[in-house]
Design a protein around this motif. Structure first.
Motif, PDB file in Angstrom:
ATOM      1  N   UNK A   1       0.730  -1.121  -0.047  1.00  0.00           N
ATOM      2  CA  UNK A   1       0.109   0.039  -0.029  1.00  0.00           C
ATOM      3  C   UNK A   1       0.626   1.257  -0.028  1.00  0.00           C
ATOM      4  N   UNK A   2       0.019   2.471  -0.246  1.00  0.00           N
ATOM      5  CA  UNK A   2       0.435   3.797  -0.252  1.00  0.00           C
ATOM      6  C   UNK A   2       1.856   4.039  -1.244  1.00  0.00           C
ATOM      7  N   UNK A   3       1.666   3.453  -2.209  1.00  0.00           N
ATOM      8  CA  UNK A   3       2.827   3.270  -3.263  1.00  0.00           C
ATOM      9  C   UNK A   3       2.697   4.527  -3.921  1.00  0.00           C
ATOM     10  N   UNK A   4       1.824   5.440  -3.898  1.00  0.00           N
ATOM     11  CA  UNK A   4       1.522   6.657  -4.674  1.00  0.00           C
ATOM     12  C   UNK A   4       2.001   8.001  -3.784  1.00  0.00           C
ATOM     13  N   UNK A   5       2.364   7.700  -2.604  1.00  0.00           N
ATOM     14  CA  UNK A   5       2.746   8.789  -1.530  1.00  0.00           C
ATOM     15  C   UNK A   5       3.969   9.561  -2.152  1.00  0.00           C
TER      16      UNK A   5
ATOM     17  N   UNK B   1       2.458  -9.281  -6.615  1.00  0.00           N
ATOM     18  CA  UNK B   1       1.609  -8.594  -5.818  1.00  0.00           C
ATOM     19  C   UNK B   1       0.744  -7.498  -6.498  1.00  0.00           C
ATOM     20  N   UNK B   2       0.073  -6.785  -5.701  1.00  0.00           N
ATOM     21  CA  UNK B   2      -0.597  -5.631  -6.268  1.00  0.00           C
ATOM     22  C   UNK B   2       0.049  -4.185  -5.676  1.00  0.00           C
ATOM     23  N   UNK B   3      -0.072  -3.306  -6.264  1.00  0.00           N
ATOM     24  CA  UNK B   3       0.387  -1.806  -5.906  1.00  0.00           C
ATOM     25  C   UNK B   3      -1.034  -1.332  -5.434  1.00  0.00           C
ATOM     26  N   UNK B   4      -0.849  -0.733  -4.202  1.00  0.00           N
ATOM     27  CA  UNK B   4      -1.976   0.235  -3.546  1.00  0.00           C
ATOM     28  C   UNK B   4      -1.547   1.741  -3.957  1.00  0.00           C
ATOM     29  N   UNK B   5      -2.471   2.064  -5.158  1.00  0.00           N
ATOM     30  CA  UNK B   5      -2.305   3.689  -5.260  1.00  0.00           C
ATOM     31  C   UNK B   5      -3.572   4.193  -4.284  1.00  0.00           C
ATOM     32  N   UNK B   6      -3.254   4.233  -3.036  1.00  0.00           N
ATOM     33  CA  UNK B   6      -4.283   4.460  -2.249  1.00  0.00           C
ATOM     34  C   UNK B   6      -4.279   5.329  -1.116  1.00  0.00           C
ATOM     35  N   UNK B   7      -3.575   6.419  -1.504  1.00  0.00           N
ATOM     36  CA  UNK B   7      -3.716   7.576  -0.838  1.00  0.00           C
ATOM     37  C   UNK B   7      -3.918   8.855  -1.529  1.00  0.00           C
TER      38      UNK B   7
ATOM     39  N   UNK C   1      -0.769  20.730   4.609  1.00  0.00           N
ATOM     40  CA  UNK C   1      -0.904  19.047   4.134  1.00  0.00           C
ATOM     41  C   UNK C   1       0.221  18.388   4.941  1.00  0.00           C
ATOM     42  N   UNK C   2      -0.471  17.018   5.236  1.00  0.00           N
ATOM     43  CA  UNK C   2       0.433  16.323   5.878  1.00  0.00           C
ATOM     44  C   UNK C   2       1.547  15.770   5.154  1.00  0.00           C
ATOM     45  N   UNK C   3       2.879  15.359   5.858  1.00  0.00           N
ATOM     46  CA  UNK C   3       3.871  14.975   5.324  1.00  0.00           C
ATOM     47  C   UNK C   3       3.969  14.028   3.998  1.00  0.00           C
ATOM     48  N   UNK C   4       2.956  13.267   4.096  1.00  0.00           N
ATOM     49  CA  UNK C   4       2.725  12.167   2.788  1.00  0.00           C
ATOM     50  C   UNK C   4       1.902  12.633   1.845  1.00  0.00           C
ATOM     51  N   UNK C   5       1.893  13.991   1.685  1.00  0.00           N
ATOM     52  CA  UNK C   5       0.970  14.476   0.528  1.00  0.00           C
ATOM     53  C   UNK C   5       1.928  14.720  -0.472  1.00  0.00           C
ATOM     54  N   UNK C   6       1.302  14.944  -1.532  1.00  0.00           N
ATOM     55  CA  UNK C   6       2.106  15.117  -3.081  1.00  0.00           C
ATOM     56  C   UNK C   6       1.392  15.865  -3.925  1.00  0.00           C
TER      57      UNK C   6
ATOM     58  N   UNK D   1      -7.603   6.268   1.282  1.00  0.00           N
ATOM     59  CA  UNK D   1      -6.864   6.383   3.007  1.00  0.00           C
ATOM     60  C   UNK D   1      -7.340   7.518   3.473  1.00  0.00           C
ATOM     61  N   UNK D   2      -8.775   7.909   3.209  1.00  0.00           N
ATOM     62  CA  UNK D   2      -9.342   8.918   4.105  1.00  0.00           C
ATOM     63  C   UNK D   2      -9.913   8.525   5.452  1.00  0.00           C
ATOM     64  N   UNK D   3     -10.147   9.566   6.179  1.00  0.00           N
ATOM     65  CA  UNK D   3     -10.780   9.130   7.720  1.00  0.00           C
ATOM     66  C   UNK D   3     -12.103   9.807   7.534  1.00  0.00           C
ATOM     67  N   UNK D   4     -13.196   8.949   7.824  1.00  0.00           N
ATOM     68  CA  UNK D   4     -14.334   9.648   8.023  1.00  0.00           C
ATOM     69  C   UNK D   4     -14.331  10.834   9.133  1.00  0.00           C
TER      70      UNK D   4
END
Ligand SMILES: [Zn+2]
Length: 335
Positions: A195-199, A216-222, A236-241, A267-270
């Motif tokens: 996961x989080x390969x797009x960070x 395996x699978x790549x998670x483009x999940x942020x 913006x948090x440090x993992x932003x892009x 990867x959002x939080x409600x």
């Protein structure tokens, strides 16, 4: 019978529909719920969460995997209320976001103990309920894969083999080592999303190709953690892009022909627990990211693959190999 565990019981693969593979109702470090600074009346959290997930449903979203895991905000009765109110299937995870956010109680436990724990949550239930986890969450601690992380990875692989659920990882740093650990435990990498390969931090397209090549699978999940959203008051948090940079990264991967080896999510939080998020929700997928992908020429068939077919392939429980876990043996001997 093919099935997927959700907080309202097992469903069939056909019922999954459009699926966001890496989301959170609310993640927070253990103890944050006791900090008065972050204390929010439950009804207020519920209202906002239902509003976001109702919109998710209107966009055609049917299922979300909540990747919160043990002790960091997972709350099955609350999630059941949300699932009933919105019609969104919620898949709960066992496991830990990463070793460094695991409750101290679990930090010295053996691989066998942890495998038993995960196995129990997948086959018996989570936190005293009869709700079964549908996936295992693992992750890399800040600073890199720790010895505890490695124990958790090995335990997750054993539980995944013994039950047939997939594994989702937090962070794609040290991806090769992550995959090595799973393989050492005999887990096929087609049961794993890195996961989080797009960070922004540590993005590496060559690594993503390797993940795909190894099966395996790549998670483009942020998706949606865009640098542009930050303000002086709310950086913006440090993992932003930057939005365009993420898009180029993801499109390059697809153009290389690897579209069958990825999933997309936000990867959002409600409602984040104990921290502030920039304006972000799972709906970013439908309102910004997918329109961006289409504008860059990605066709509907691939979007269907990313949101429906690949999630179904991953989440549908495979034939278990139950002799791998002590709890499994006990369950057999106890009849
Ligand atoms: Zn997450």
């Amino acid at each position: 019978m093919s099935k997927i565990n959700t907080v309202l019981g097992p469903i069939s693969p056909e019922q999954l529909g459009v699926t966001a593979m890496h989301e959170h109702i609310g993640f927070g470090l253990p103890g944050c719920d006791l900090d008065p600074q972050w204390w929010t009346p439950r009804h207020q959290m519920l209202e906002v969460t239902i509003e976001k997930l109702s919109r998710f449903r209107e966009h055609g979203g049917q299922t979300m995997v909540d990747c919160t895991g043990i002790g960091t905000g997972r709350d099955i009765p609350y999630w059941q209320v949300i699932s009933r109110a919105t019609g969104v299937n919620i898949v709960a995870c066992t496991g830990f976001v990463a070793g460094d956010s695991a409750l101290p109680y679990f930090r010295n436990k053996s691989i066998e103990y942890l495998a038993d724990l995960f196995y129990h949550e997948i086959t018996v239930g989570v936190e005293g309920t009869n709700v079964k986890a549908g996936a295992v969450k693992v992750g890399v601690s800040r600073g890199g894969l720790s010895e505890l992380d490695e124990r958790i990875y090995r335990a997750a692989a054993r539980a995944a083999r013994a039950t047939g659920v997939p594994i989702l990882t937090h962070l794609s740093v040290e991806a090769d080592r992550q995959m090595d650990l799973f393989e050492m435990e005999g887990l096929s990498l087609d049961r794993v999303v890195i996961g989080h390969s797009d960070m922004g931090m540590g993005a590496d397209i060559e690594r993503d190709y390797r993940i795909a090549e190894r099966g395996a699978y790549v998670g483009y999940d942020t998706v949606g953690y865009d640098t542009e959203k930050g303000t002086p008051e709310q950086p913006a948090p440090y993992w932003s892009r930057p939005r365009e940079e993420r898009l180029d990264h993801v499109m390059t991967f697809f153009e290389k022909g690897y579209e069958k080896r990825a999933i997309i999510s936000a990867d959002a939080n409600c409602w984040p627990l104990g921290w502030k998020s920039v304006n972000h929700s799972v709906n970013e997928l439908f309102e910004v990211f997918i329109p961006d992908l289409k504008e860059h020429g990605l066709d509907d068939r691939i979007i269907e693959l990313l949101l429906v077919e690949t999630p179904a392939k991953l989440l549908t429980m495979q034939d278990p190999q139950p002799n791998l876990v002590k709890a499994a043996k006990q369950a057999v001997t106890q009849g």
